[in-house]
Design a protein around this motif. Structure first.
Motif, PDB file in Angstrom:
ATOM      1  N   GLY A 236       0.830  -1.199   0.000  1.00 44.81           N
ATOM      2  CA  GLY A 236       0.000   0.000   0.000  1.00 44.81           C
ATOM      3  C   GLY A 236       0.866   1.251   0.000  1.00 44.81           C
ATOM      4  O   GLY A 236       2.021   1.237   0.468  1.00 44.81           O
ATOM      5  N   LYS A 237       0.332   2.319  -0.538  1.00 46.58           N
ATOM      6  CA  LYS A 237       1.019   3.598  -0.437  1.00 46.58           C
ATOM      7  C   LYS A 237       1.107   3.996   1.034  1.00 46.58           C
ATOM      8  O   LYS A 237       0.148   3.831   1.801  1.00 46.58           O
ATOM      9  N   ARG A 238       2.241   4.521   1.406  1.00 46.36           N
ATOM     10  CA  ARG A 238       2.539   4.700   2.832  1.00 46.36           C
ATOM     11  C   ARG A 238       1.548   5.619   3.528  1.00 46.36           C
ATOM     12  O   ARG A 238       1.101   5.342   4.644  1.00 46.36           O
ATOM     13  N   GLU A 239       1.164   6.722   2.854  1.00 41.87           N
ATOM     14  CA  GLU A 239       0.272   7.672   3.517  1.00 41.87           C
ATOM     15  C   GLU A 239      -1.099   7.060   3.789  1.00 41.87           C
ATOM     16  O   GLU A 239      -1.763   7.394   4.779  1.00 41.87           O
ATOM     17  N   LEU A 240      -1.534   6.135   2.921  1.00 41.06           N
ATOM     18  CA  LEU A 240      -2.813   5.456   3.145  1.00 41.06           C
ATOM     19  C   LEU A 240      -2.706   4.454   4.287  1.00 41.06           C
ATOM     20  O   LEU A 240      -3.573   4.389   5.158  1.00 41.06           O
ATOM     21  N   LEU A 241      -1.627   3.666   4.282  1.00 42.35           N
ATOM     22  CA  LEU A 241      -1.441   2.677   5.344  1.00 42.35           C
ATOM     23  C   LEU A 241      -1.262   3.338   6.698  1.00 42.35           C
ATOM     24  O   LEU A 241      -1.751   2.839   7.719  1.00 42.35           O
ATOM     25  N   GLU A 242      -0.565   4.467   6.725  1.00 43.69           N
ATOM     26  CA  GLU A 242      -0.361   5.181   7.995  1.00 43.69           C
ATOM     27  C   GLU A 242      -1.693   5.610   8.600  1.00 43.69           C
ATOM     28  O   GLU A 242      -1.882   5.575   9.821  1.00 43.69           O
ATOM     29  N   ALA A 243      -2.635   6.003   7.736  1.00 40.89           N
ATOM     30  CA  ALA A 243      -3.918   6.519   8.226  1.00 40.89           C
ATOM     31  C   ALA A 243      -4.905   5.410   8.570  1.00 40.89           C
ATOM     32  O   ALA A 243      -5.917   5.663   9.230  1.00 40.89           O
ATOM     33  N   MET A 244      -4.641   4.181   8.125  1.00 42.05           N
ATOM     34  CA  MET A 244      -5.573   3.077   8.342  1.00 42.05           C
ATOM     35  C   MET A 244      -5.404   2.458   9.720  1.00 42.05           C
ATOM     36  O   MET A 244      -4.303   2.401  10.257  1.00 42.05           O
ATOM     37  N   GLU A 245      -6.512   1.985  10.276  1.00 43.41           N
ATOM     38  CA  GLU A 245      -6.489   1.279  11.548  1.00 43.41           C
ATOM     39  C   GLU A 245      -6.263  -0.211  11.316  1.00 43.41           C
ATOM     40  O   GLU A 245      -6.691  -0.765  10.300  1.00 43.41           O
ATOM     41  N   PRO A 246      -5.603  -0.900  12.247  1.00 52.86           N
ATOM     42  CA  PRO A 246      -5.460  -2.349  12.129  1.00 52.86           C
ATOM     43  C   PRO A 246      -6.820  -3.034  12.148  1.00 52.86           C
ATOM     44  O   PRO A 246      -7.807  -2.468  12.641  1.00 52.86           O
ATOM     45  N   VAL A 247      -6.874  -4.259  11.642  1.00 56.37           N
ATOM     46  CA  VAL A 247      -8.110  -5.034  11.687  1.00 56.37           C
ATOM     47  C   VAL A 247      -7.975  -6.252  12.604  1.00 56.37           C
ATOM     48  O   VAL A 247      -8.962  -6.911  12.921  1.00 56.37           O
ATOM     49  N   GLU A 248      -6.751  -6.559  13.019  1.00 56.00           N
ATOM     50  CA  GLU A 248      -6.513  -7.617  14.001  1.00 56.00           C
ATOM     51  C   GLU A 248      -5.694  -7.036  15.146  1.00 56.00           C
ATOM     52  O   GLU A 248      -4.744  -6.284  14.918  1.00 56.00           O
ATOM     53  N   PHE A 249      -6.067  -7.437  16.353  1.00 52.53           N
ATOM     54  CA  PHE A 249      -5.449  -6.838  17.529  1.00 52.53           C
ATOM     55  C   PHE A 249      -4.898  -7.929  18.438  1.00 52.53           C
ATOM     56  O   PHE A 249      -5.479  -9.004  18.575  1.00 52.53           O
ATOM     57  N   GLY A 250      -3.763  -7.635  19.065  1.00 51.43           N
ATOM     58  CA  GLY A 250      -3.164  -8.604  19.974  1.00 51.43           C
ATOM     59  C   GLY A 250      -1.678  -8.351  20.103  1.00 51.43           C
ATOM     60  O   GLY A 250      -1.217  -7.216  20.052  1.00 51.43           O
ATOM     61  N   GLY A 251      -0.921  -9.443  20.250  1.00 52.79           N
ATOM     62  CA  GLY A 251       0.512  -9.316  20.354  1.00 52.79           C
ATOM     63  C   GLY A 251       1.146  -8.885  19.040  1.00 52.79           C
ATOM     64  O   GLY A 251       0.530  -8.919  17.981  1.00 52.79           O
ATOM     65  N   GLU A 252       2.392  -8.464  19.124  1.00 54.90           N
ATOM     66  CA  GLU A 252       3.221  -8.085  17.980  1.00 54.90           C
ATOM     67  C   GLU A 252       2.857  -6.730  17.373  1.00 54.90           C
ATOM     68  O   GLU A 252       3.723  -5.991  16.955  1.00 54.90           O
ATOM     69  N   MET A 253       1.558  -6.395  17.288  1.00 58.58           N
ATOM     70  CA  MET A 253       1.173  -5.168  16.588  1.00 58.58           C
ATOM     71  C   MET A 253       1.059  -3.960  17.511  1.00 58.58           C
ATOM     72  O   MET A 253       0.775  -2.862  17.062  1.00 58.58           O
ATOM     73  N   ILE A 254       1.336  -4.156  18.803  1.00 55.43           N
ATOM     74  CA  ILE A 254       1.136  -3.062  19.756  1.00 55.43           C
ATOM     75  C   ILE A 254       2.440  -2.333  20.057  1.00 55.43           C
ATOM     76  O   ILE A 254       3.537  -2.880  19.911  1.00 55.43           O
ATOM     77  N   ASP A 255       2.280  -1.079  20.473  1.00 57.39           N
ATOM     78  CA  ASP A 255       3.404  -0.303  20.992  1.00 57.39           C
ATOM     79  C   ASP A 255       3.326  -0.322  22.515  1.00 57.39           C
ATOM     80  O   ASP A 255       4.141  -0.935  23.184  1.00 57.39           O
ATOM     81  N   PHE A 256       2.260   0.317  23.070  1.00 52.85           N
ATOM     82  CA  PHE A 256       2.019   0.262  24.518  1.00 52.85           C
ATOM     83  C   PHE A 256       0.574  -0.137  24.777  1.00 52.85           C
ATOM     84  O   PHE A 256      -0.342   0.322  24.093  1.00 52.85           O
ATOM     85  N   VAL A 257       0.375  -0.986  25.788  1.00 54.11           N
ATOM     86  CA  VAL A 257      -0.968  -1.396  26.198  1.00 54.11           C
ATOM     87  C   VAL A 257      -1.206  -0.908  27.618  1.00 54.11           C
ATOM     88  O   VAL A 257      -0.432  -1.215  28.535  1.00 54.11           O
TER      89      VAL A 257
END
Length: 406
Positions: A236-257
């Motif tokens: 994906g183009k970076r500016e679009l991906l940056e603005a999109m929210e994840p669709v799966e949540f859990g480990g690996e994809m988080i910064d701080f919980v």
């Protein structure tokens, strides 16, 4: 390297099926795997098996290096600007659904338009049907020409200033049509829309440069390009991906919980929740090495000559209907008059010839063709003219077997 030499690199092809040497003509469904890819998977599990990004021990470091190294191979393979634009998914279907659920549901609303074509694989129809239902957007179809191609005049007429999303396959898995996705992307952008390309049948067979195509998203699967099943890519183009929210949540994809809210990692990891498909990525990287060594230009030229030969030979068979344009990718979809395609495929299987029969996950296109199903022979870098000759002989035997209907 010629096709006969390449064939020797695929262990599965060196076998008999029903007492006959195997002729594999179903690569559009899934390609076979060269020994180098099989060995890469074996080596990971044998020597490097560990989770990635988490551990500081040697195995974890080696696994992470190979996993992220595969991402860089993908970046070079499709000429993306940054490896952060390369997201590993379970396949083309997951990649398209990620765009539909994350970008589509957040950016479309009532009165907006989603434009696709009737030739799309179900994976590029159903997600947009669902987005239209949820958002109130309108789903529109670019009409097909008589030979199964699209006209840029029809594209310009269908895409309007209300269009927000255009989704189109690069190559039809039924007709072999090679769509003008670069030109369509330009038309979409003129109207302020974004363009997603389903590249499942494109990337394995031709050079793809996402920057040259100027598409906003490009999706493909490893298993159709000599890699393992269960892994694919969303570019994906970076500016679009940056603005999109994840669709799966859990480990690996988080910064701080925190207890009541969380923040996400940067690209591409915010879209890769959970333990990633480590072995699959490594296998995809090995497949890219293999295809790059052979050469995508050489593969495309080989398939073009092979499909030209196959069309000529198949047209010698009385009572065969062939669907799709003259200029096409390396597959041919057909029916024998009055013989159900499943019966055709069964007789061919008895001769050791593997073809696909059914609606090919393209029921709207079957309706457009006015058939319930078709048979499909799809070619790849390991197929030869002798394979085509075996197919023709098998179809003539099918006619003999069902001779009372001719």
């Amino acid at each position: 390297m010629d096709a006969k030499s390449i064939r020797q690199l695929f262990p599965i092809l060196d076998q008999e099926v029903n007492g006959n040497p195997l002729v594999y003509l179903d690569s559009s469904a899934t390609s076979q795997k060269p020994l180098s890819v099989i060995q890469a998977l074996n080596d990971y599990y044998k020597f490097d098996n560990s989770n990635v990004h988490r551990g500081v021990h040697t195995l974890g470091t080696r696994a992470t290096d190979k996993y992220e190294g595969a991402r860089e191979k993908v970046r070079r393979f499709i000429n993306a600007k940054s490896e952060k634009q390369v997201i590993f998914t379970r396949g083309t279907t997951t990649a398209i659904n990620t765009v539909a659920h994350s970008y589509g549901r957040s950016n479309l609303s009532e009165g907006d338009e989603i434009v696709i074509t009737p030739m799309e694989h179900h994976s590029n129809i159903i997600p947009w049907q669902q987005v239209a239902k949820v958002t109130g957007a309108t789903l529109k179809y670019i009409p097909l020409q008589a030979d199964g191609t699209i006209s840029l005049d029809d594209v310009r007429e269908t895409i309007t200033d209300k269009t927000k999303m255009v989704a189109m396959m690069h190559v039809s898995n039924v007709l072999g049509t090679i769509n003008p996705v670069k030109e369509v992307a330009a038309i979409a952008h003129e109207q302020g829309a974004v363009m997603l390309v389903d590249g499942a049948q494109g990337v394995p067979h031709m050079k793809v440069d996402v920057q040259d195509l100027d598409c906003d998203f490009y999706a493909f699967s490893a298993h159709k390009m000599c890699g393992p099943t269960g892994i694919g890519v969303l570019y994906g183009k970076r500016e679009l991906l940056e603005a999109m929210e994840p669709v799966e949540f859990g480990g690996e994809m988080i910064d701080f919980v925190h207890l009541y809210e969380s923040t996400w990692k940067e690209l591409p990891w915010k879209f890769e929740g959970g333990t990633p498909i480590i072995a699959g990525a490594i296998g995809l990287g090995a497949a890219i090495d293999f295809l790059t060594e052979i050469g995508l230009d050489e593969i495309e030229e080989h398939e073009s000559k092979l499909v030209e030969y196959a069309l000529k030979q198949l047209r010698t068979i009385d009572g065969i209907d062939i669907y799709g344009p003259e200029k096409r990718a390396g597959l041919i979809t057909f029916n024998l008059d009055s013989v159900h395609p499943h019966d055709t495929a069964t007789v061919l299987d008895a001769e050791g010839i593997a073809v696909r029969a059914g609606h090919h996950c393209a029921q709207p296109l079957m309706k457009w063709l006015d058939v319930t199903a078709t048979a499909r022979a799809s070619f790849y870098l390991y197929n030869t003219e002798e394979d085509v000759d075996r197919l023709v002989a098998g179809l003539n035997k099918t006619k003999e077997y069902f001779g009372d209907v001719f």
